[in-house]
Write a protein that holds these residues in place. Structure first.
Motif, PDB file in Angstrom:
ATOM      1  N   MET A 123       0.730   8.642  -6.169  1.00  0.00           N
ATOM      2  CA  MET A 123       0.551  10.061  -5.837  1.00  0.00           C
ATOM      3  C   MET A 123       1.660  10.915  -6.430  1.00  0.00           C
TER       4      MET A 123
ATOM      5  N   LEU B  67      -6.824  10.336  -0.746  1.00  0.00           N
ATOM      6  CA  LEU B  67      -5.644   9.462  -0.665  1.00  0.00           C
ATOM      7  C   LEU B  67      -4.640   9.990   0.355  1.00  0.00           C
TER       8      LEU B  67
ATOM      9  N   PRO C  69       0.817  -1.227   0.000  1.00  0.00           N
ATOM     10  CA  PRO C  69       0.000   0.000   0.000  1.00  0.00           C
ATOM     11  C   PRO C  69       0.845   1.270   0.000  1.00  0.00           C
ATOM     12  N   THR C  70       1.895   1.295   0.807  1.00  0.00           N
ATOM     13  CA  THR C  70       2.753   2.481   0.864  1.00  0.00           C
ATOM     14  C   THR C  70       3.415   2.742  -0.485  1.00  0.00           C
TER      15      THR C  70
ATOM     16  N   TRP D  35      -2.282   5.547   7.357  1.00  0.00           N
ATOM     17  CA  TRP D  35      -1.475   4.345   7.122  1.00  0.00           C
ATOM     18  C   TRP D  35      -0.051   4.536   7.640  1.00  0.00           C
ATOM     19  N   ARG D  36       0.470   5.738   7.430  1.00  0.00           N
ATOM     20  CA  ARG D  36       1.831   6.049   7.872  1.00  0.00           C
ATOM     21  C   ARG D  36       1.956   5.943   9.396  1.00  0.00           C
TER      22      ARG D  36
ATOM     23  N   LEU E 192       0.779   3.897  -3.068  1.00  0.00           N
ATOM     24  CA  LEU E 192       0.392   5.280  -2.770  1.00  0.00           C
ATOM     25  C   LEU E 192       1.524   6.244  -3.125  1.00  0.00           C
ATOM     26  N   HIS E 193       2.755   5.858  -2.774  1.00  0.00           N
ATOM     27  CA  HIS E 193       3.886   6.752  -3.025  1.00  0.00           C
ATOM     28  C   HIS E 193       4.035   7.068  -4.504  1.00  0.00           C
TER      29      HIS E 193
ATOM     30  N   ARG F 212      -3.318   7.947   3.409  1.00  0.00           N
ATOM     31  CA  ARG F 212      -1.886   7.662   3.492  1.00  0.00           C
ATOM     32  C   ARG F 212      -1.311   8.106   4.830  1.00  0.00           C
TER      33      ARG F 212
END
Lengths: 190, 184
Positions: free
Chosen positions: B21, B62, B13-14, B69-70, B17-18, B66
């Motif tokens: 985005m 998002l 996921p990270t 999530w972080r 997303l990274h 994020r």
């Protein structure tokens, strides 16, 4: 010595006389009985309307000597309001009014010519940093005492501006080169 | 497949997303600069801002996801960094969140100042919370400034990553790309 003083007094009286006769009015923006409205064709289909929300001004008016009248208005062009936030930002930007470079617009009359109850007010309009002579077709609606102890005078006027004349060159199409201004002015005598 | 971030590397996921985005934010910057210079008769005159606003609202969602999530995940081990580098990395990494949040909120406030909602891809609409005509002026100025600042931070972040990857050879790109640093 006596003669000199008398002459001075006479000169002072003559100089002061017109100021006493032509009354000064402040345009009633404080209570919003005045507006600077405009309209321009949208692609030739319809009229888009808007106004400048912030302005202030004064005029002199003497019913007996209307040709001695004058008017002076300062407008904040960044107060443009067409009821659409993104469009208004575009109009404030470099494509149109460039209000950060030209934060003031103004009109100052140079002559008032009368024709019955109609008048032609000629003056210098400064917009987008460009000063150009324009003539406003004006009508005096009415004047007199208001219910709260003041004397008011009201006028309505129109004029047309060609955007290119003021260095605004963004192409909105052939039907949208001229913007019509409609001015509603009510002044309170000071 | 690694889901959560661990001290060894970043989970899926990270990473998604990274990079997702990253592409979207760079694209939005270019789209934003391009669309404000379109002429009135361009076929994209209305379409480009519609897409820009829509992607912006998706990015806002998002970003919040994020962030959550972080904070519930471990951070990969960064003991190879000097104290100064570690502080700089934290400032840059955590700096993105408030900067992007302010960037997206300023765009939202500009577009909704007149009370209009933002239509997201004919999918749903985000209503105006604060109707305050005139607010679009400072919001618009802030939006442009914050966009430039974001790109500045992106450049600092990318240069730092390349420095660690190719000068320090600490494998940070692999950690964000495939999940673990290959040369450790």
């Amino acid at each position: 010595m006596r003669l000199t003083t008398a002459t001075l007094a006479l000169v002072a009286a003559v100089l002061a006389a017109p100021a006493v006769q032509a009354a000064d009015y402040v345009i009633d923006t404080a209570r919003a009985h005045a507006s600077i409205n405009f309209r321009i064709k949208h692609l030739g289909f319809s009229w888009l309307t808007g106004r400048f929300d912030k302005f202030n001004g004064t005029f002199t008016f003497d019913e007996a000597k209307p040709e001695a009248s004058s008017v002076k208005v300062e407008i904040d062009p960044s107060s443009i309001n067409t009821n659409h936030a993104e469009r208004d930002n575009h109009l404030r930007g470099k494509d149109f009014l460039d209000t950060s470079a030209f934060p003031k617009a103004s009109f100052e009359s140079t002559s008032v010519k009368l024709d019955g109850d109609k008048a032609k007010i000629t003056g210098n309009l400064t917009l987008h940093g460009v000063t150009k002579e324009v003539t406003i077709d004006a009508t005096r609606i009415a004047g007199g005492p208001d219910p709260w102890g003041n004397h008011r005078e009201g006028f309505t006027g129109t004029t047309n501006l060609r955007l290119k004349d003021f260095g605004i060159n963004f192409d909105l199409g052939p039907a949208s080169e001229v913007v019509e201004l409609a001015l509603e002015v009510e002044g309170v005598r000071q | 497949m690694m889901i959560r971030d661990t001290s060894a590397g970043y989970g899926v996921p990270t990473r998604v997303l990274h990079w997702g985005m990253a592409v979207a934010i760079l694209g939005m910057y270019v789209l934003g600069l391009w669309m404000v210079d379109l002429n009135y008769y361009s076929p994209y005159y209305q379409l480009a801002p519609d897409i820009h606003r829509s992607i912006g609202m998706v990015l806002l969602t998002l970003l919040l996801g994020r962030f959550l999530w972080r904070i519930v995940n471990d951070k990969p081990d960064d003991s190879e960094l000097s104290t100064m580098e570690r502080t700089a990395a934290r400032v840059v990494h955590w700096g993105f969140y408030p900067l992007l949040l302010a960037l997206m909120i300023s765009g939202y406030l500009m577009s909704t100042a007149d009370g209009r909602a933002i239509e997201v891809f004919d999918w749903f609409s985000v209503p105006a919370i604060i109707e305050n005509k005139g607010m679009e002026k400072p919001a618009g100025a802030a939006h442009a400034l914050l966009a430039h600042l974001t790109i500045l931070l992106v450049i600092v972040h990318a240069l730092a990553a390349l420095k660690h990857q190719f000068y320090d050879r600490s494998g940070v790109l692999g950690r964000m790309w495939s999940g673990s640093s290959s040369n450790r």
